[in-house]
Design a protein around this motif. Structure first.
Motif, short mmCIF file in Angstrom:
data_model
loop_
_atom_site.label_atom_id
_atom_site.label_comp_id
_atom_site.label_asym_id
_atom_site.label_seq_id
_atom_site.Cartn_x
_atom_site.Cartn_y
_atom_site.Cartn_z
N GLY A 29 -24.50 48.79 28.85
CA GLY A 29 -23.04 49.06 30.96
C GLY A 29 -22.44 49.55 30.79
O GLY A 29 -22.38 51.12 29.98
N LYS A 30 -20.99 49.85 30.74
CA LYS A 30 -20.28 50.33 30.10
C LYS A 30 -19.52 50.48 28.91
O LYS A 30 -19.18 51.38 28.39
N ALA A 31 -19.73 49.68 28.23
CA ALA A 31 -19.55 49.92 26.41
C ALA A 31 -20.44 50.89 25.39
O ALA A 31 -21.81 50.68 25.51
N GLN A 32 -19.66 51.32 24.74
CA GLN A 32 -20.97 52.06 23.90
C GLN A 32 -20.66 51.20 22.57
O GLN A 32 -19.08 50.78 22.16
N VAL A 33 -21.74 51.30 22.11
CA VAL A 33 -22.08 50.46 20.20
C VAL A 33 -22.24 51.64 19.44
O VAL A 33 -23.28 52.49 19.48
N LYS A 34 -20.67 51.77 18.07
CA LYS A 34 -21.59 52.14 17.17
C LYS A 34 -21.95 51.78 16.05
O LYS A 34 -20.76 50.48 15.54
N VAL A 35 -23.25 51.65 15.19
CA VAL A 35 -22.99 51.09 14.21
C VAL A 35 -22.34 51.08 13.06
O VAL A 35 -22.53 52.03 12.52
N LEU A 36 -20.75 50.39 12.32
CA LEU A 36 -20.16 51.24 11.19
C LEU A 36 -20.70 50.56 9.78
O LEU A 36 -20.63 52.00 9.05
N ALA A 37 -21.38 49.58 9.59
CA ALA A 37 -22.28 48.81 8.06
C ALA A 37 -23.19 48.10 9.02
O ALA A 37 -22.80 47.17 9.82
N LYS A 38 -24.20 48.25 8.08
CA LYS A 38 -25.51 46.79 8.00
C LYS A 38 -26.06 47.60 6.87
O LYS A 38 -26.35 48.10 6.18
N SER A 39 -25.97 46.26 6.14
CA SER A 39 -26.90 46.04 5.05
C SER A 39 -26.65 44.78 4.35
O SER A 39 -26.42 43.92 4.37
N THR A 40 -27.54 44.80 3.16
CA THR A 40 -27.37 43.28 3.20
C THR A 40 -27.73 43.83 1.37
O THR A 40 -27.65 43.12 0.47
N LYS A 41 -27.15 44.86 1.16
CA LYS A 41 -26.12 45.19 -0.29
C LYS A 41 -24.61 45.78 -0.32
O LYS A 41 -23.87 46.24 1.46
N SER A 42 -23.80 45.75 -0.84
CA SER A 42 -22.71 45.73 -0.99
C SER A 42 -22.26 47.26 -1.72
O SER A 42 -23.16 48.09 -1.54
N TRP A 43 -21.25 48.03 -1.45
CA TRP A 43 -20.91 49.00 -1.84
C TRP A 43 -21.73 49.76 -3.08
O TRP A 43 -21.71 50.86 -3.43
N ASP A 44 -21.46 48.66 -4.21
CA ASP A 44 -22.54 49.09 -5.83
C ASP A 44 -23.32 48.66 -5.68
O ASP A 44 -24.60 49.35 -7.02
N GLY A 45 -24.37 48.59 -4.66
CA GLY A 45 -25.38 48.17 -4.65
C GLY A 45 -26.08 46.98 -4.91
O GLY A 45 -27.71 46.31 -4.45
N SER A 46 -25.48 45.95 -4.70
CA SER A 46 -25.51 43.89 -5.35
C SER A 46 -26.34 43.75 -4.04
O SER A 46 -25.57 44.26 -3.18
N THR A 47 -27.17 42.82 -4.12
CA THR A 47 -27.54 42.21 -3.51
C THR A 47 -26.57 41.46 -3.03
O THR A 47 -25.92 40.75 -3.49
N LEU A 48 -25.80 41.11 -1.34
CA LEU A 48 -24.99 40.74 -0.96
C LEU A 48 -25.74 38.25 -1.20
O LEU A 48 -27.06 38.42 -1.23
N PRO A 49 -25.07 37.93 -1.91
CA PRO A 49 -25.42 36.52 -1.63
C PRO A 49 -25.42 35.60 -0.52
O PRO A 49 -25.66 36.05 0.70
N LYS A 50 -26.90 34.21 -0.63
CA LYS A 50 -26.88 33.35 0.23
C LYS A 50 -25.55 33.37 1.16
O LYS A 50 -24.36 32.42 -0.23
N TYR A 51 -25.01 32.61 1.95
CA TYR A 51 -24.38 31.53 2.95
C TYR A 51 -24.34 30.55 1.62
O TYR A 51 -25.29 29.77 1.56
N GLY A 52 -22.68 29.72 1.85
CA GLY A 52 -22.89 28.36 1.47
C GLY A 52 -23.24 27.77 1.72
O GLY A 52 -23.28 27.73 3.79
N GLN A 53 -23.10 25.86 1.91
CA GLN A 53 -23.99 25.05 2.78
C GLN A 53 -22.08 24.75 3.10
O GLN A 53 -20.94 24.73 2.74
N GLY A 54 -22.30 23.91 4.89
CA GLY A 54 -21.07 23.60 5.83
C GLY A 54 -20.97 24.46 6.27
O GLY A 54 -20.96 25.23 7.24
N GLN A 55 -19.89 23.91 7.04
CA GLN A 55 -19.31 24.75 8.69
C GLN A 55 -19.41 25.73 8.15
O GLN A 55 -17.38 26.15 7.12
N PRO A 56 -19.50 27.27 9.01
CA PRO A 56 -19.18 28.42 8.48
C PRO A 56 -17.40 28.50 8.98
O PRO A 56 -17.20 27.97 10.02
#
Length: 143
Positions: A29-56
């Motif tokens: 539409g009229k919005a422009q989108v630029k992906v700034l970051a998208k990854s399954t790893k943190s900046w040091d290369g470690s894999t991100l952990p799974k989310y915990g159980q409960g209310q997000p």
């Protein structure tokens, strides 16, 4: 960019970063989108952990770090990512790994790893950080 516009950009980005909108810059539409970051790893290369159980729970913080200031050693038990709006920061892990970010950079932070940040610029650094956790979980633990 004021916080209202930041929320709009975050909402649009989250809504459009799947499928065909997963990489690069796009118009919707009229919005422009630029992906700034998208990854399954943190900046040091470690894999991100799974989310915990409960209310997000999502928290969005604007953090200002004075020129020359060094934050205490800490860790984040939850996934978080930041966008540096102004200044220059250096993040250092307890193991000596370093990452420098400048205004306009996005960073997927390390999780459950001791580290500290330091403003290495000549002006206050302003960073917007989004924490994704479960309700009641601490977002930062000091050593």
């Amino acid at each position: 960019m004021d916080i209202k516009n930041l929320f709009f950009v975050l909402a649009i980005s989250i809504g459009l970063t799947s499928g065909a909108y997963a990489q690069g810059e796009h118009e919707h539409g009229k919005a422009q989108v630029k992906v700034l970051a998208k990854s399954t790893k943190s900046w040091d290369g470690s894999t991100l952990p799974k989310y915990g159980q409960g209310q997000p729970e999502v928290q969005v913080l604007k953090i200002t770090i004075p020129a020359g200031a060094k934050l205490p050693m800490h860790k984040h038990p939850v996934i978080n990512a930041g966008y540096l709006m102004k200044g220059e920061l250096e993040v250092t892990t307890e193991q000596g790994e370093k990452k420098t970010i400048k205004a306009g950079d996005a960073l997927i932070e390390v999780t459950n790893k001791w580290h500290y940040g330091r403003n290495i610029g000549n002006e206050p650094a302003e960073i917007i950080v989004v924490y994704a956790s479960t309700e009641g979980s601490p977002i930062t633990v000091l050593k």
